[in-house]
Design a protein around this motif. Structure first.
Motif, short mmCIF file in Angstrom:
data_model
loop_
_atom_site.label_atom_id
_atom_site.label_comp_id
_atom_site.label_asym_id
_atom_site.label_seq_id
_atom_site.Cartn_x
_atom_site.Cartn_y
_atom_site.Cartn_z
N UNK A 1 -96.46 23.13 -136.67
CA UNK A 1 -97.83 23.62 -136.59
C UNK A 1 -98.39 23.45 -135.18
N UNK A 2 -98.06 22.32 -134.55
CA UNK A 2 -98.58 22.02 -133.22
C UNK A 2 -97.98 22.92 -132.15
N UNK A 3 -96.74 23.34 -132.33
CA UNK A 3 -96.05 24.08 -131.28
C UNK A 3 -96.00 25.59 -131.55
N UNK A 4 -96.43 26.01 -132.73
CA UNK A 4 -96.39 27.43 -133.07
C UNK A 4 -97.30 28.22 -132.13
N UNK A 5 -96.76 29.28 -131.55
CA UNK A 5 -97.53 30.11 -130.63
C UNK A 5 -97.63 31.55 -131.15
N UNK A 6 -97.52 31.71 -132.45
CA UNK A 6 -97.59 33.04 -133.04
C UNK A 6 -98.91 33.72 -132.72
N UNK A 7 -98.82 34.93 -132.21
CA UNK A 7 -100.00 35.78 -132.04
C UNK A 7 -99.80 36.94 -133.00
N UNK A 8 -100.30 36.75 -134.21
CA UNK A 8 -100.07 37.73 -135.26
C UNK A 8 -100.94 38.97 -135.13
N UNK A 9 -100.68 39.92 -136.00
CA UNK A 9 -101.42 41.18 -135.98
C UNK A 9 -102.92 40.97 -136.13
N UNK A 10 -103.31 39.87 -136.79
CA UNK A 10 -104.74 39.63 -137.03
C UNK A 10 -105.52 39.38 -135.75
N UNK A 11 -104.84 39.03 -134.66
CA UNK A 11 -105.55 38.74 -133.42
C UNK A 11 -106.26 39.97 -132.86
N UNK A 12 -105.79 41.16 -133.21
CA UNK A 12 -106.45 42.37 -132.71
C UNK A 12 -107.84 42.56 -133.31
N UNK A 13 -108.14 41.79 -134.35
CA UNK A 13 -109.46 41.89 -134.99
C UNK A 13 -110.42 40.80 -134.53
N UNK A 14 -109.97 39.97 -133.59
CA UNK A 14 -110.83 38.90 -133.08
C UNK A 14 -112.02 39.51 -132.35
N UNK B 1 -103.82 34.48 -141.26
CA UNK B 1 -102.92 33.52 -140.61
C UNK B 1 -102.30 32.58 -141.63
N UNK B 2 -103.11 32.03 -142.54
CA UNK B 2 -102.55 31.08 -143.51
C UNK B 2 -101.61 31.80 -144.48
N UNK B 3 -101.91 33.06 -144.81
CA UNK B 3 -100.99 33.82 -145.66
C UNK B 3 -99.66 34.04 -144.95
N UNK B 4 -99.72 34.34 -143.66
CA UNK B 4 -98.51 34.60 -142.88
C UNK B 4 -97.57 33.39 -142.90
N UNK B 5 -98.12 32.20 -142.85
CA UNK B 5 -97.30 30.98 -142.76
C UNK B 5 -96.99 30.36 -144.12
N UNK B 6 -97.54 30.90 -145.20
CA UNK B 6 -97.35 30.30 -146.52
C UNK B 6 -95.91 30.42 -147.00
N UNK B 7 -95.46 29.37 -147.71
CA UNK B 7 -94.12 29.39 -148.30
C UNK B 7 -94.11 30.21 -149.59
N UNK B 8 -95.24 30.24 -150.27
CA UNK B 8 -95.41 31.06 -151.47
C UNK B 8 -96.90 31.29 -151.70
N UNK B 9 -97.21 32.30 -152.50
CA UNK B 9 -98.59 32.64 -152.80
C UNK B 9 -98.77 32.75 -154.30
#
Length: 283
Positions: A79-92, A104-112
């Motif tokens: 979590x500390x080192x993750x540098x993912x810039x996901x598609x959601x950043x374009x909506x910032x 973001x939390x959905x992207x990293x989830x192991x299951x939903x």
């Protein structure tokens, strides 16, 4: 490290977990800072998520807090080192932060795992369905603002449509499937879309039939997201002030029990698919 311009739910969660480890030892922020050769302000900033923290510091903090759970420590380091810039950043800056955090939390989830009573689950909504919901419930939004929300909701489906989809199980009430948020043609398209996702193996759908007796779970709606380890599970629920993120273990346990109770009231996946198919015939 300088303070982060944008706080995210994932970074805030990392800080909260480090605080939990410290508090479990009875150690004060000042005492933790001395062991880390830092100051109490830095500990506070790390725990609030306003500054980043290196992998080395995370491991050192875990050692100082006598944490021996290797899987948890590795997950915190990731979590500390993750540098993912996901598609959601374009909506910032153009959508509220809650939309970005949720994606973001959905992207990293192991299951939903999801329970939805009044609407078709967001991950299974067609663009027409989502547009009708946003337009009706938020009449103050401009057409452009509605378009952005619909586009964002559609892109969220990437977590179940990617090559290795995130396991997704949703429980929906038959009432939600029968309500026409638009016209009959749109409703038929929506039901067929759900069936397509079931057949593609991208979603496990269970339906609570209208005739189900003893179901008092109208307020059971939730999205439960599995973490890399169980201690990092998260739940999202609607609250008067917006979406509430739940990470306290007693509350998560309550929601796990609630999910199982609602699941008991639902039909098995095959029977649920058949029910949805029958609804398409009625239209």
């Amino acid at each position: 490290m300088p303070p982060k311009r944008h706080l995210t739910a994932r970074r805030v969660r990392l800080g909260a977990e480090l605080r939990k480890l410290r508090e479990a030892t009875g150690m004060t922020a000042r005492e933790a800072a001395e062991l880390l050769e830092a100051d109490a302000v830095q500990i506070s900033q790390i725990e609030s998520g306003t500054v980043g923290v290196s992998a080395k510091r995370v491991r050192r903090m875990a050692a100082n807090y006598a944490c021996t759970d290797a899987a948890l420590i590795d997950a915190l380091v990731e979590m500390a080192t993750d540098r993912t810039r996901g598609w959601w950043e374009e909506y910032r800056g153009v959508l509220p932060q809650v939309f970005l955090d949720g994606a973001e939390v959905e992207h990293h989830a192991a299951f939903l795992r999801e329970v939805v009573i009044h609407y078709v689950p967001g991950l299974l909504q067609t663009a027409d369905y989502a547009r009708s919901v946003f337009t009706y419930t938020r009449p103050e939004l401009t057409q452009d603002e509605v378009d952005l929300r619909v586009e964002h909701r559609t892109k969220r489906r990437g977590v179940i449509e990617r090559e290795i989809p995130t396991p997704y199980e949703t429980i929906v009430h038959e009432f939600a499937l029968r309500v026409h948020v638009n016209d009959r043609e749109a409703s038929l398209s929506q039901l067929r879309f759900i069936l397509d996702k079931i057949e593609a193996g991208q979603a496990t759908v269970r339906v609570i039939p209208i005739e189900c007796e003893g179901f008092a779970g109208a307020g059971a709606s939730m999205l439960y997201l599995g973490g890399a380890v169980p201690q990092l599970d998260t739940a999202l629920r609607d609250a008067p002030t917006g979406v509430a993120y739940i990470d306290a273990q007693p509350r998560l346990e309550q929601l796990r029990i609630l999910f199982e109770r609602v699941r008991t009231a639902s039909l098995e996946p095959t029977a649920s698919r058949d029910l949805i198919h029958r609804l398409t015939k009625e239209l």
